[in-house]
Design an enzyme around this catalytic site. Sequence first.
Site, PDB file in Angstrom:
ATOM      1  N   ASP A 157       0.533   0.093  -5.973  1.00 42.45           N
ATOM      2  CA  ASP A 157       0.541   1.056  -4.884  1.00 42.45           C
ATOM      3  C   ASP A 157      -0.310   0.282  -3.391  1.00 42.45           C
ATOM      4  OD1 ASP A 157      -2.269   0.707  -5.906  1.00 42.45           O
ATOM      5  OD2 ASP A 157      -2.714   2.613  -4.900  1.00 42.45           O
ATOM      6  N   GLU A 158       0.189   0.779  -2.122  1.00 40.04           N
ATOM      7  CA  GLU A 158      -0.410   0.346  -0.939  1.00 40.04           C
ATOM      8  C   GLU A 158      -0.467  -0.936  -0.883  1.00 40.04           C
ATOM      9  OE1 GLU A 158      -3.719   4.124  -0.384  1.00 40.04           O
ATOM     10  OE2 GLU A 158      -4.330   2.327  -1.516  1.00 40.04           O
ATOM     11  N   ALA A 159       0.925  -1.520  -1.228  1.00 42.33           N
ATOM     12  CA  ALA A 159       1.070  -3.064  -1.079  1.00 42.33           C
ATOM     13  C   ALA A 159       1.828  -3.250   0.399  1.00 42.33           C
ATOM     14  CB  ALA A 159       1.958  -3.594  -2.229  1.00 42.33           C
TER      15      ALA A 159
END
Length: 541
Positions: A348-350
């Site tokens: 996530d949230e890369a």
Amino acid sequence: MPVRQRRTFPLLFSSLSLLLAAGALAGRADAAPDRPAQAAAASAVRPLGAVVPAPASVTPGGTPYTLSRATAIRVDSTDAEAREIGGYLAALLRPSTGYPLPVLDEAAGLGGIRLRLDPRATALGDEGYELRSGRGGVTLTARAHAGLFHGVQTLRQQLPAAVERRTVQPGPWKIAGGTVTDTPRFAYRGAMLDVSRHFFTVDQVKRYIDQLALYKVNALHLHLSDDQGWRIAIDSWPRLAAHGGSTQVGGGPGGFYTKDDYREIVRYAASRYQEVVPEIDMPGHTNAALASYAELNCDGVAPPLYTGTGVGFSSLCVPKEVTYDFVDDVIGELAALTPGRYLHIGGDEAHSTSHADYVAFMDRVQPVVAAHGKTVIGWHQITGARPAPGALAQYWGLDRSSAAEKEQVAAAGRNGTRVILSPADRAYLDMKYTKETRLGLAWAGYVEVQRSYDWNPATLLPGLPESAVAGVEAPLWTETVSESAHIDQMAFPRLPGIAELGWSPAASHDWEAYRLRLAEQGPRLSALGVDFYRSPQVPWP
């Protein structure tokens, strides 16, 4: 099997209302005298099935069973695992009742509490149970040991809340007569604890495991790495723990689990029939690793350790081959420590990884997980890449998330990727209840108890078939949570509702009935030493 729960709601509603009224009267300063009300509340028999999660089928009737000094717990003496469950039950009940409650062979006599396995009870599945109670005793039947353990949780909740205390209480200890037949709606019913933002000791994790067991949670997801800390020892990359685990949010000392620590968590969780799901978040959320080893950075320069709460600024170097040596080593060592089926790779949230690099990274990493004998779980952004066959996606989106994002996950589900539902604006336990809540965050909105409970996993994502829903999970991120008392405040009373969504049949879902059953959990949580949030939406006694 027939679902009779809805037929019992009027009875449960009125009976619980009487119990709550008695408790409220007993607590009023102007109630004189209050002893009769206290006695009525103490001696009342909890209505059969007035537990959390709500059982699938409840048929009340007959005389309650009363525990006494003569009560024994009877199991098959040749079944070591059943004996352990019997011992667990005895250890729960002995301190408050003061009774010896010996664990005996089932052939040694009749009556008491009998725990029995019946391999022919196929309708109960791997986790279901049947509880029969009457004047002569209580019999718990299951096809598998997990079902016996879950049945024990129902049995303990049928007893007065004072049974949870560790000193002798007056009783009486009655279990309502009748039959409960119960199986879970979903196979995966999880809770996540973020030990990266703030580190929690083995004993603190064990305490949470025990709390989860009461509500039939069967998966403990441990978020073991993030920007702020690396929490598991990896022999081939020792600075991950020694350096990357040396701090936490706010600059505290951090910490990490040795391999023996981790094995003990896994062992203890297994004794409570919970499967540990370890997570190494990547390619983003990796500053602790990048700070530990310069070669994992594209520029070869290690950043400083990070103690803030920002996200999206870190990334493993996708083009470097050393990245995949690192991934293989870490996953290999962690998989060897983990007997469970799953290994969570985050994803996530890369925001600092390009889409092309993200897809390339997932294409390289997912086969590594499979090579070490585990099934991939990733946050739902993995559906924007190419989920491996059998992989699970964990959805954490919001009601306000875009239709395109929701459809991406639903389409993956239709194509064979099973989905764990953890909507942040309903299931994230770190969200504030209201604007006055001292702990927690509010980026997903305020999440009071009713909002956390009042949704249907089968209809949350348009176009996602219920057959693709693996289950639900309640994550607890710990940017603001640094001690067990904080876990208590943020997880309770919301976690029991998420557990009920995972266990109970959709037909039993009813907020008004649930809030009464939840209210009766208040004294039980207090007896367990849990200082929970007293939501004004619930009529606590």
